[in-house]
Enzyme design. Structure first.
Site: not given
Ligand SMILES: NC(=O)C1=CN([C@@H]2O[C@H](COP(=O)(O)OP(=O)(O)OC[C@H]3O[C@@H](n4cnc5c(N)ncnc54)[C@H](O)[C@@H]3O)[C@@H](O)[C@H]2O)C=CC1
Ligand SMILES: N/C(=C\C=C\C(=O)O)C(=O)O
Length: 487
Positions: A155, A209, A212-213, A215, A253, A287, A468
Site C-alpha cells: 500500500n 518474490g 509463501p516462497r 517470505g 504492524e 492501515c 516502532e
Molecule cells: N498495512 C496493513 O495493514 C496492510 C493490510 N493488508 C490487509 O491484508 C489483506 C491482504 O493483502 P495481502 O497483500 O495478501 O497482505 P499480506 O499480509 O499477505 O502481505 C504483506 C507482505 O507479507 C508477505 N507475505 C505474505 N504471506 C507471507 C508468508 N506466509 N510469509 C512471509 N511473508 C508473507 C507478502 O508477500 C507481502 O510482502 C488486504 O486486503 C488488507 O486487508 C495488506 C497490506 C497492508
Molecule cells: N503502516 C501503515 C502506515 C503507516 C503510516 C505511517 O507510519 O505514517 C500501513 O498502512 O500499513
C-alpha cells in the site's frame, strides 16, 4: 502476457550486486490491468545467498560508529530526494496511487525516514545505577541484533520499506528485505542508489518474490533472529508460527478497523474534509484509514448530507491526472474483495449513499480494465455487519449515529482491532477522556495522520505486537545487556 521486450525486468540485489532469478512473476499496472513488469520469484536459494552476504557484512557495519552510519543514511536520503520525481512516477504506476500523493507523501516520507533515523541514532544514552552498599555499579549496553528480516506490504511500498530499513541499519544491523511482490519497483530503484551512498555490499539485500516462497524462507531461516512485518493479520499469524521454534524477535504492524467519533460540537468545516481524506486517501489502502464513522445523533443528518457531497467531489481518475484524489486499487482480486463487501452490506439491508452501484465512474478507454472504484459511503448498517468489523482496506466507509459518550466508546472498542482512532470535539476535557478510553495504539483528535516519528507507532489487540518510532525502533533493532561491575 505482453511481449517480453517491453517489460521492466527486476533483479534481486544481494551482496551489492544485481542478480537474475530462474523464474519471474508478472506485475500489473493497476490503472490499465496490463502486465508491465516482471519480478523475481525467489526462494530459499536466494535467501541463503542473502544470509551469507549479510553475515559477511555484519562485523564491518556494526563496528562503525553511529556518526559514520548516520552519514551514509543522510547521503542515501539526498540521493533519494534527487530522484524524487522518477521514484514518484514509478510508485504511482506500480501501486495505482495518484502521482500527486506519491510526490507529496510517499517519496518525501521515504527520504524523511532516512534523515530521521540518521539523526535519532546519534542521541541514545544507556542506563547506569549504583549499589554503593555492595560496591557495585550496573550499566546497560545495546548491540545490533544481527541480520534483520524485513517484510513490507503493497500500500505504501517505499514509505514502509524505508521505515524498516533505515532504523535497522542505523542501529548497525545488516538486512534482508522482501517487499510485496505486487509493488517491487521502487525497492529495486533504491538498490541502485546504495553503492553511491556508501552502503557496503551485503548491508542491504533485497530479495523479491511471493510470501509463501521467499517470505517464508526468510522467516524460517535460523540465522535471521528478527522479523519486522507490516501487513495482514493472517500472514502475521503464519509468521508467528514459523518464528516460534527460533524465538525470533517480532514486530507486527497489522490492520485496523479505525473509528472516527464525531461529537455534536465538532467543527464540521474541518472535520468533514479531514474525514473524507481519512476514509479515502490512497484509495482507503492505509492501515490508518477511517472505516467506521460514529456521528452524534443531533448532527447526524447534517453531517451525512455534507459528507456525501464532499465524497462525491473526491475525484477518481487515472493516477497521472493532477486533479485526481484517488487512483486505482492494487489488484483485480482486491477490487473484487472490496466490491463484495458493498454487495454484502446491501444484502443485509444497508443503504449505499454514494459510490459503488450508485454513481457512474468515467474513465478513458485505455483504463477501462483498470482496478478503479468510486469512494463509497454506507449507512443503515449494524455494528455486527462484516463491513463494520472486518478490515476492508479500500474506499468504503460506514456512517452510523450514536447518542452519548459512554455508548460510542463501547461500540468503537467492540472490534478485534485497535490501531487508530480519530475524535472530533471542541470540548478539551472530553477529547482527553475519550482518547484515554479508546483501545487504540494511536488517537488523533481534531486531525488525522499528523505523524510524530519520535513517538511510538503501532496497534493493540489484533492490530499488532510492538511499537516502532525513534526509541522503540532502536530498542527493537538492538539487544540490551546489563553489566554489573564490583569495584
Ligand atoms: N498495512 C496493513 O495493514 C496492510 C493490510 N493488508 C490487509 O491484508 C489483506 C491482504 O493483502 P495481502 O497483500 O495478501 O497482505 P499480506 O499480509 O499477505 O502481505 C504483506 C507482505 O507479507 C508477505 N507475505 C505474505 N504471506 C507471507 C508468508 N506466509 N510469509 C512471509 N511473508 C508473507 C507478502 O508477500 C507481502 O510482502 C488486504 O486486503 C488488507 O486487508 C495488506 C497490506 C497492508
Ligand atoms: N503502516 C501503515 C502506515 C503507516 C503510516 C505511517 O507510519 O505514517 C500501513 O498502512 O500499513
Amino acid at each position: 502476457m505482453a511481449g517480453t521486450k517491453e517489460l521492466l525486468m527486476l533483479e534481486n540485489f544481494i551482496d551489492g550486486k544485481f542478480l537474475p532469478c530462474n523464474s519471474y512473476i508478472d506485475s500489473y499496472d493497476p490503472s490499465t490491468g496490463e502486465v508491465y513488469c516482471r519480478v523475481p520469484d525467489s526462494g530459499k536459494e536466494e535467501i541463503d545467498a542473502a544470509v551469507q552476504a549479510a553475515r559477511r557484512a555484519f562485523p564491518g557495519w556494526s563496528s562503525r560508529s553511529p556518526q559514520e552510519r548516520s552519514q551514509v543514511l543522510n547521503k542515501l536520503a539526498d540521493l533519494l530526494e534527487q530522484s524524487l520525481e522518477e521514484l514518484a512516477q514509478a510508485e504511482s504506476r506500480d501501486q495505482g496511487k495518484t502521482l500527486t500523493l506519491a510526490r507529496t507523501m510517499d517519496i518525501p516520507r521515504s527520504v524523511q525516514n532516512f534523515r530521521f533515523f540518521a539523526s535519532s541514532v546519534l542521541h541514545y544514552t544507556s542506563e547506569c545505577t549504583q549499589m554503593d552498599h555492595l560496591g557495585c555499579m550496573h550499566y546497560t549496553v545495546r548491540t545490533p541484533v544481527g541480520i534483520a528480516g524485513l517484510i513490507s506490504p503493497w500500500n505504501l511500498p517505499l514509505y514502509l520499506l524505508t521505515w524498516k530499513i533505515a532504523p535497522a541499519i542505523a542501529a548497525g544491523n545488516t538486512v534482508i528485505a522482501k517487499p510485496s511482490e505486487l509493488t517491487s519497483v521502487t525497492a529495486w530503484m533504491l538498490c541502485k542508489l546504495l553503492d553511491k551512498a556508501g552502503v557496503p555490499p551485503g548491508v542491504v539485500n533485497i530479495v523479491f518474490g511471493t510470501g509463501p516462497r521467499v517470505g517464508e524462507a526468510l522467516v524460517s531461516h535460523p540465522e535471521v533472529p528478527l522479523i519486522s512485518f507490516t501487513g495482514s493479520q493472517p500472514t502475521a499469524e503464519r509468521i508467528t508460527q514459523l518464528s516460534a521454534p527460533h524465538c525470533k524477535k517480532l514486530s507486527l504492524e497489522l490492520g485496523g478497523k479505525n473509528p472516527a467519533i464525531i461529537f455534536e460540537d465538532a467543527n464540521l468545516d474541518e472535520c468533514i474534509p479531514a474525514t473524507v481524506r481519512s476514509s479515502f486517501a490512497n484509495q482507503g489502502e492505509i492501515c490508518l484509514c477511517t472505516s467506521r464513522i460514529f456521528v452524534q445523533k443531533s448532527i447526524y443528518s447534517e453531517f451525512l448530507k455534507r459528507f456525501v457531497e464532499a465524497t462525491r467531489k473526491w475525484k477518481v481518475s487515472v493516477p497521472s491526472d493532477p486533479s485526481a484524489s484517488m487512483g486505482a486499487l492494487i489488484s483485480k482480486a482486491h477490487l473484487e474483495k472490496v466490491r463484495n463487501y458493498v454487495k454484502k452490506a446491501l444484502t443485509e439491508g444497508a443503504r449505499i449513499q454514494c459510490g459503488e452501484g450508485v454513481d457512474e465512474l468515467h474513465l478513458p478507454a485505455r483504463n477501462q480494465a483498470g482496478y478503479f472504484m468510486l469512494p463509497t459511503v454506507i449507512t443503515d448498517i449494524k455494528d455486527e455487519s462484516c463491513c463494520m468489523r472486518e478490515e476492508i482496506f479500500g474506499p468504503v466507509t460506514c456512517v452510523t449515529p450514536f447518542h452519548n459518550e459512554e455508548e460510542v466508546i463501547q461500540r468503537a472498542n467492540n472490534v478485534k482491532y485497535g490501531l487508530a482512532a480519530t475524535v472530533w470535539s471542541r470540548d478539551v476535557g472530553r477529547v482527553h477522556r475519550v482518547a484515554k478510553k479508546l483501545q487504540s495504539g494511536l488517537v488523533w483528535t481534531n486531525c488525522w495522520l499528523i505523524r510524530e516519528l519520535n513517538l511510538p507507532f503501532g496497534g493493540m489487540k489484533s492490530s499488532g505486537i510492538g511499537r516502532e518510532g525513534a526509541k522503540d525502533s532502536y530498542d527493537f533493532f538492538t539487544e540490551i545487556k546489563t553489566i554489573t561491575v564490583k569495584h
